[in-house]
Design a protein around this motif. Structure first.
Motif, PDB file in Angstrom:
ATOM      1  N   GLN A 182       0.746  -1.211   0.061  1.00  0.00           N
ATOM      2  CA  GLN A 182       0.183   0.066  -0.105  1.00  0.00           C
ATOM      3  C   GLN A 182       0.975   1.097  -0.050  1.00  0.00           C
ATOM      4  OE1 GLN A 182      -3.761   0.160   2.429  1.00  0.00           O
ATOM      5  NE2 GLN A 182      -2.704   1.935   3.490  1.00  0.00           N
ATOM      6  N   VAL A 183       0.486   2.062  -0.893  1.00  0.00           N
ATOM      7  CA  VAL A 183       1.317   3.382  -1.071  1.00  0.00           C
ATOM      8  C   VAL A 183       1.398   4.223   0.474  1.00  0.00           C
ATOM      9  CG1 VAL A 183      -0.574   4.731  -2.016  1.00  0.00           C
ATOM     10  CG2 VAL A 183       1.799   5.312  -2.385  1.00  0.00           C
ATOM     11  N   GLN A 184       2.275   5.001   0.841  1.00  0.00           N
ATOM     12  CA  GLN A 184       2.416   5.813   1.836  1.00  0.00           C
ATOM     13  C   GLN A 184       2.417   7.071   1.412  1.00  0.00           C
ATOM     14  OE1 GLN A 184       1.900   4.435   5.063  1.00  0.00           O
ATOM     15  NE2 GLN A 184       2.046   2.351   4.006  1.00  0.00           N
ATOM     16  N   LEU A 185       1.639   7.852   2.187  1.00  0.00           N
ATOM     17  CA  LEU A 185       1.576   9.447   1.787  1.00  0.00           C
ATOM     18  C   LEU A 185       2.182  10.224   2.987  1.00  0.00           C
ATOM     19  CD1 LEU A 185      -2.001   9.073  -0.038  1.00  0.00           C
ATOM     20  CD2 LEU A 185       0.430   9.369  -1.273  1.00  0.00           C
ATOM     21  N   VAL A 186       2.806  11.269   2.627  1.00  0.00           N
ATOM     22  CA  VAL A 186       3.432  12.300   3.729  1.00  0.00           C
ATOM     23  C   VAL A 186       3.039  13.499   2.996  1.00  0.00           C
ATOM     24  CG1 VAL A 186       5.223  12.896   4.964  1.00  0.00           C
ATOM     25  CG2 VAL A 186       5.060  10.387   4.541  1.00  0.00           C
ATOM     26  N   GLU A 187       2.291  14.283   3.776  1.00  0.00           N
ATOM     27  CA  GLU A 187       1.951  15.747   3.573  1.00  0.00           C
ATOM     28  C   GLU A 187       3.016  16.672   4.376  1.00  0.00           C
ATOM     29  OE1 GLU A 187      -1.662  13.140   3.647  1.00  0.00           O
ATOM     30  OE2 GLU A 187      -0.291  13.716   5.300  1.00  0.00           O
ATOM     31  N   SER A 188       3.297  17.788   3.781  1.00  0.00           N
ATOM     32  CA  SER A 188       4.062  18.831   4.511  1.00  0.00           C
ATOM     33  C   SER A 188       3.826  20.029   3.814  1.00  0.00           C
ATOM     34  CB  SER A 188       5.701  18.504   3.922  1.00  0.00           C
ATOM     35  OG  SER A 188       5.943  18.475   2.708  1.00  0.00           O
ATOM     36  N   GLY A 189       4.242  21.168   4.442  1.00  0.00           N
ATOM     37  CA  GLY A 189       4.030  22.539   3.985  1.00  0.00           C
ATOM     38  C   GLY A 189       3.213  23.329   4.592  1.00  0.00           C
ATOM     39  N   GLY A 190       2.532  22.987   5.616  1.00  0.00           N
ATOM     40  CA  GLY A 190       1.470  23.527   6.542  1.00  0.00           C
ATOM     41  C   GLY A 190       2.048  24.569   7.286  1.00  0.00           C
ATOM     42  N   GLY A 191       1.484  25.417   7.705  1.00  0.00           N
ATOM     43  CA  GLY A 191       1.735  26.509   8.725  1.00  0.00           C
ATOM     44  C   GLY A 191       0.853  27.468   9.213  1.00  0.00           C
ATOM     45  N   LEU A 192       1.090  28.711   9.848  1.00  0.00           N
ATOM     46  CA  LEU A 192       0.435  29.592  10.018  1.00  0.00           C
ATOM     47  C   LEU A 192       0.778  30.677   8.985  1.00  0.00           C
ATOM     48  CD1 LEU A 192      -1.515  31.120  12.142  1.00  0.00           C
ATOM     49  CD2 LEU A 192       0.564  31.850  13.542  1.00  0.00           C
ATOM     50  N   VAL A 193      -0.634  31.382   8.468  1.00  0.00           N
ATOM     51  CA  VAL A 193      -0.389  32.279   7.562  1.00  0.00           C
ATOM     52  C   VAL A 193      -1.597  33.405   7.773  1.00  0.00           C
ATOM     53  CG1 VAL A 193      -1.600  31.076   6.007  1.00  0.00           C
ATOM     54  CG2 VAL A 193      -0.204  32.993   5.087  1.00  0.00           C
ATOM     55  N   GLN A 194      -1.349  34.651   7.767  1.00  0.00           N
ATOM     56  CA  GLN A 194      -2.482  35.697   7.730  1.00  0.00           C
ATOM     57  C   GLN A 194      -3.214  35.634   6.478  1.00  0.00           C
ATOM     58  OE1 GLN A 194      -0.516  39.483   7.941  1.00  0.00           O
ATOM     59  NE2 GLN A 194      -0.103  39.212  10.226  1.00  0.00           N
ATOM     60  N   PRO A 195      -4.736  36.082   6.741  1.00  0.00           N
ATOM     61  CA  PRO A 195      -5.610  36.092   5.599  1.00  0.00           C
ATOM     62  C   PRO A 195      -5.066  36.785   4.478  1.00  0.00           C
ATOM     63  CG  PRO A 195      -6.486  36.654   7.749  1.00  0.00           C
ATOM     64  CD  PRO A 195      -5.234  36.404   8.168  1.00  0.00           C
ATOM     65  N   GLY A 196      -5.225  36.223   3.290  1.00  0.00           N
ATOM     66  CA  GLY A 196      -4.763  36.820   2.093  1.00  0.00           C
ATOM     67  C   GLY A 196      -3.436  36.215   1.862  1.00  0.00           C
ATOM     68  N   GLY A 197      -2.659  35.560   2.694  1.00  0.00           N
ATOM     69  CA  GLY A 197      -1.222  34.896   2.573  1.00  0.00           C
ATOM     70  C   GLY A 197      -1.378  33.740   1.661  1.00  0.00           C
ATOM     71  N   SER A 198      -0.265  33.000   1.339  1.00  0.00           N
ATOM     72  CA  SER A 198      -0.148  31.678   0.496  1.00  0.00           C
ATOM     73  C   SER A 198       0.538  30.872   1.066  1.00  0.00           C
ATOM     74  CB  SER A 198       0.699  32.070  -0.861  1.00  0.00           C
ATOM     75  OG  SER A 198      -0.255  33.145  -1.516  1.00  0.00           O
ATOM     76  N   LEU A 199       0.360  29.490   0.924  1.00  0.00           N
ATOM     77  CA  LEU A 199       1.221  28.417   1.425  1.00  0.00           C
ATOM     78  C   LEU A 199       1.127  27.406   0.087  1.00  0.00           C
ATOM     79  CD1 LEU A 199      -0.311  27.624   4.819  1.00  0.00           C
ATOM     80  CD2 LEU A 199       2.422  28.501   4.123  1.00  0.00           C
ATOM     81  N   ARG A 200       2.237  26.371   0.181  1.00  0.00           N
ATOM     82  CA  ARG A 200       2.178  25.440  -0.988  1.00  0.00           C
ATOM     83  C   ARG A 200       2.451  24.259  -0.032  1.00  0.00           C
ATOM     84  NH1 ARG A 200       3.247  25.427  -6.458  1.00  0.00           N
ATOM     85  NH2 ARG A 200       3.913  23.463  -7.257  1.00  0.00           N
ATOM     86  N   LEU A 201       1.538  23.195  -0.201  1.00  0.00           N
ATOM     87  CA  LEU A 201       1.632  21.850   0.353  1.00  0.00           C
ATOM     88  C   LEU A 201       2.220  20.894  -0.616  1.00  0.00           C
ATOM     89  CD1 LEU A 201      -1.988  22.094   2.035  1.00  0.00           C
ATOM     90  CD2 LEU A 201       0.264  23.022   2.742  1.00  0.00           C
ATOM     91  N   SER A 202       2.926  20.049   0.021  1.00  0.00           N
ATOM     92  CA  SER A 202       3.352  18.920  -0.855  1.00  0.00           C
ATOM     93  C   SER A 202       3.159  17.740  -0.405  1.00  0.00           C
ATOM     94  CB  SER A 202       5.004  19.046  -1.110  1.00  0.00           C
ATOM     95  OG  SER A 202       5.425  18.196  -1.769  1.00  0.00           O
ATOM     96  N   CYS A 203       2.831  16.656  -1.342  1.00  0.00           N
ATOM     97  CA  CYS A 203       2.562  15.338  -0.795  1.00  0.00           C
ATOM     98  C   CYS A 203       3.590  14.477  -1.606  1.00  0.00           C
ATOM     99  CB  CYS A 203       1.110  15.016  -1.342  1.00  0.00           C
ATOM    100  SG  CYS A 203       0.466  13.348  -0.928  1.00  0.00           S
ATOM    101  N   ALA A 204       4.132  13.647  -0.655  1.00  0.00           N
ATOM    102  CA  ALA A 204       5.302  12.383  -1.518  1.00  0.00           C
ATOM    103  C   ALA A 204       4.668  11.193  -1.246  1.00  0.00           C
ATOM    104  CB  ALA A 204       6.453  12.749  -0.545  1.00  0.00           C
ATOM    105  N   ALA A 205       4.744  10.449  -2.198  1.00  0.00           N
ATOM    106  CA  ALA A 205       4.272   8.971  -2.425  1.00  0.00           C
ATOM    107  C   ALA A 205       5.223   8.059  -2.046  1.00  0.00           C
ATOM    108  CB  ALA A 205       3.512   8.815  -3.377  1.00  0.00           C
TER     109      ALA A 205
END
Length: 121
Positions: free
Chosen positions: A1-24
């Protein structure tokens, strides 16, 4: 079964940006659709973006125009670029197939730990 790992989250102000990544843990090139889901406190997990193998994408109305999903089969990763973030985007974000690997269940051992996104001033 494939394992998935998410990363890239955090605290950001309204209007800001984030980039999340998922590695399989293995190739995802044979999987027709991969997606990003989120679960806000007290709410059900929901699908917010999907990337289809044909190259098409689908988005929940709540994120359309603000989020962009991308997929790199060569690296077995797929990302979620989130712009113009709102307080209501606060949630734990997860990646998985569409439908999810766990026989389509939104919960179970096929889900990773997720990554927390908090949008707050």
């Amino acid at each position: 079964q494939v394992q998935l790992v998410e990363s890239g989250g955090g605290l950001v102000q309204p209007g800001g940006s984030l980039r999340l990544s998922c590695a399989a843990s293995r190739s995802i090139s044979s999987i027709n659709a991969m997606g990003w889901y989120r679960q806000a406190p007290g709410k059900q997990r929901e699908l917010v973006a999907a990337f289809i193998s044909s190259g098409s994408t689908n988005y929940a109305d709540s994120v359309k125009g603000r989020f962009t999903i991308s997929r790199d089969n060569a690296k077995n990763t797929f990302d979620l670029q989130m712009n113009s973030l709102k307080v209501e985007d606060t949630a734990v974000y997860y990646c998985n197939a569409v439908p999810p690997f766990c026989s389509g269940s939104y919960y179970g051992p096929c889900w990773g730990q997720g990554t927390q996104v908090t949008v707050s001033s």
